[in-house]
Motif scaffolding. Structure first.
Motif, PDB file in Angstrom:
ATOM      1  N   TYR A   1       0.817  -1.214   0.000  1.00 48.55           N
ATOM      2  CA  TYR A   1       0.000   0.000   0.000  1.00 48.55           C
ATOM      3  C   TYR A   1       0.852   1.265   0.000  1.00 48.55           C
ATOM      4  N   LEU A   2       1.751   1.389   0.967  1.00 49.01           N
ATOM      5  CA  LEU A   2       2.506   2.642   1.103  1.00 49.01           C
ATOM      6  C   LEU A   2       3.440   2.881  -0.080  1.00 49.01           C
ATOM      7  N   ARG A   3       4.095   1.848  -0.544  1.00 52.98           N
ATOM      8  CA  ARG A   3       5.009   2.022  -1.686  1.00 52.98           C
ATOM      9  C   ARG A   3       4.283   2.543  -2.914  1.00 52.98           C
ATOM     10  N   ARG A   4       3.041   2.126  -3.093  1.00 50.43           N
ATOM     11  CA  ARG A   4       2.286   2.560  -4.264  1.00 50.43           C
ATOM     12  C   ARG A   4       1.491   3.829  -4.021  1.00 50.43           C
ATOM     13  N   SER A   5       1.471   4.290  -2.774  1.00 45.37           N
ATOM     14  CA  SER A   5       0.725   5.510  -2.449  1.00 45.37           C
ATOM     15  C   SER A   5       1.636   6.677  -2.086  1.00 45.37           C
ATOM     16  N   ARG A   6       2.940   6.489  -2.146  1.00 43.79           N
ATOM     17  CA  ARG A   6       3.884   7.542  -1.741  1.00 43.79           C
ATOM     18  C   ARG A   6       3.645   8.847  -2.483  1.00 43.79           C
ATOM     19  N   ASP A   7       3.559   8.759  -3.795  1.00 42.99           N
ATOM     20  CA  ASP A   7       3.386   9.987  -4.584  1.00 42.99           C
ATOM     21  C   ASP A   7       2.066  10.673  -4.252  1.00 42.99           C
ATOM     22  N   ARG A   8       1.033   9.893  -4.034  1.00 40.01           N
ATOM     23  CA  ARG A   8      -0.262  10.475  -3.666  1.00 40.01           C
ATOM     24  C   ARG A   8      -0.150  11.228  -2.338  1.00 40.01           C
ATOM     25  N   LEU A   9       0.525  10.625  -1.371  1.00 43.47           N
ATOM     26  CA  LEU A   9       0.686  11.271  -0.063  1.00 43.47           C
ATOM     27  C   LEU A   9       1.539  12.533  -0.180  1.00 43.47           C
ATOM     28  N   LYS A  10       2.616  12.448  -0.960  1.00 42.91           N
ATOM     29  CA  LYS A  10       3.490  13.618  -1.160  1.00 42.91           C
ATOM     30  C   LYS A  10       2.740  14.763  -1.837  1.00 42.91           C
ATOM     31  N   ASP A  11       1.844  14.391  -2.764  1.00 38.07           N
ATOM     32  CA  ASP A  11       1.102  15.407  -3.512  1.00 38.07           C
ATOM     33  C   ASP A  11      -0.119  15.931  -2.752  1.00 38.07           C
ATOM     34  N   GLY A  12      -0.333  15.441  -1.534  1.00 45.15           N
ATOM     35  CA  GLY A  12      -1.419  15.944  -0.702  1.00 45.15           C
ATOM     36  C   GLY A  12      -2.777  15.322  -0.971  1.00 45.15           C
ATOM     37  N   ASP A  13      -2.808  14.125  -1.553  1.00 47.38           N
ATOM     38  CA  ASP A  13      -4.073  13.450  -1.843  1.00 47.38           C
ATOM     39  C   ASP A  13      -4.858  13.239  -0.540  1.00 47.38           C
ATOM     40  N   VAL A  14      -6.030  13.835  -0.458  1.00 44.42           N
ATOM     41  CA  VAL A  14      -6.851  13.792   0.763  1.00 44.42           C
ATOM     42  C   VAL A  14      -7.258  12.364   1.102  1.00 44.42           C
ATOM     43  N   ASP A  15      -7.706  11.611   0.092  1.00 36.72           N
ATOM     44  CA  ASP A  15      -8.161  10.236   0.341  1.00 36.72           C
ATOM     45  C   ASP A  15      -7.034   9.368   0.890  1.00 36.72           C
TER      46      ASP A  15
END
Length: 196
Positions: free
Chosen positions: A107-121
């Motif tokens: 999960y985290l490895r594939r969501s890193r960019d989303r988290l860095k970009d401020g993805d609310v979900d």
């Protein structure tokens, strides 16, 4: 508090009646594979944390990764609850270990960019998962669970994770779980071919 947490954890990893060796090597292994992995996820969340987004609502994301990790979490809650009601300690600990591995390495490895970009979900999903994990870990790793709870607790919430309600499983998304198994199998085969 780390050694005390690991002792409790390790006593739960084997069936009652099995010999329970406690040595430094096993402690380090357990710490690295479970506790440190979870703290790495928490640290990454903390890097991009936005306290304004934090609440106790169950995330309602359209992203398949968020849906998958929430389905895995619901599956874990249901399974752990059933095991504990039946006085089984071995299964919940192993299931938590597997879940923490999935949370970190998939999960985290594939969501890193989303988290860095401020993805609310992504942020709300990871926050919810970490807080729920603190509740699930409380009987097995009380000091670690309390530490995580204190780092994520909202002002309006109870002072200790040990005073919270046990999580209740929502409906498990069986379709997203089975589809993600296929995706992971394809990725595993692709990595094997690339290495070859």
């Amino acid at each position: 508090y780390g050694a005390d947490t690991l002792r409790l954890w390790m006593y739960s990893v084997k069936q009652p009646g099995d010999s329970k060796n406690f040595d430094e090597k096993t402690v380090k292994e357990t710490e690295g594979k479970i506790i440190t992995l979870l703290y790495n996820v928490l640290s990454f969340y903390d890097l991009y944390r936005d306290t304004g987004l934090e609440n106790n609502n169950i995330p309602n994301s359209n992203n398949v990764l968020d849906q998958w990790i929430l389905a895995k979490l619901n599956e874990l809650v249901a399974s752990m609850t059933n095991s504990l009601v039946g006085y089984k300690l071995l299964e919940p600990v192993r299931e938590m270990r597997e879940f923490i591995g999935d949370l970190s390495t998939w999960y985290l490895r594939r969501s890193r960019d989303r988290l860095k970009d401020g993805d609310v979900d992504a942020k709300q999903t990871l926050y919810y998962v970490l807080k729920t994990m603190a509740k699930l870990m409380a009987p097995f790793a009380p000091f670690t669970a309390e530490d995580i709870w204190q780092k994520l607790r909202l002002e309006s919430e109870t002072l200790s994770v040990h005073l919270t309600q046990w999580p209740v499983a929502e409906i498990v998304g069986e379709v997203v779980l089975s589809e993600m198994v296929k995706v992971r199998d394809v990725c595993t085969e692709g990595n094997a071919l690339r290495k070859k």
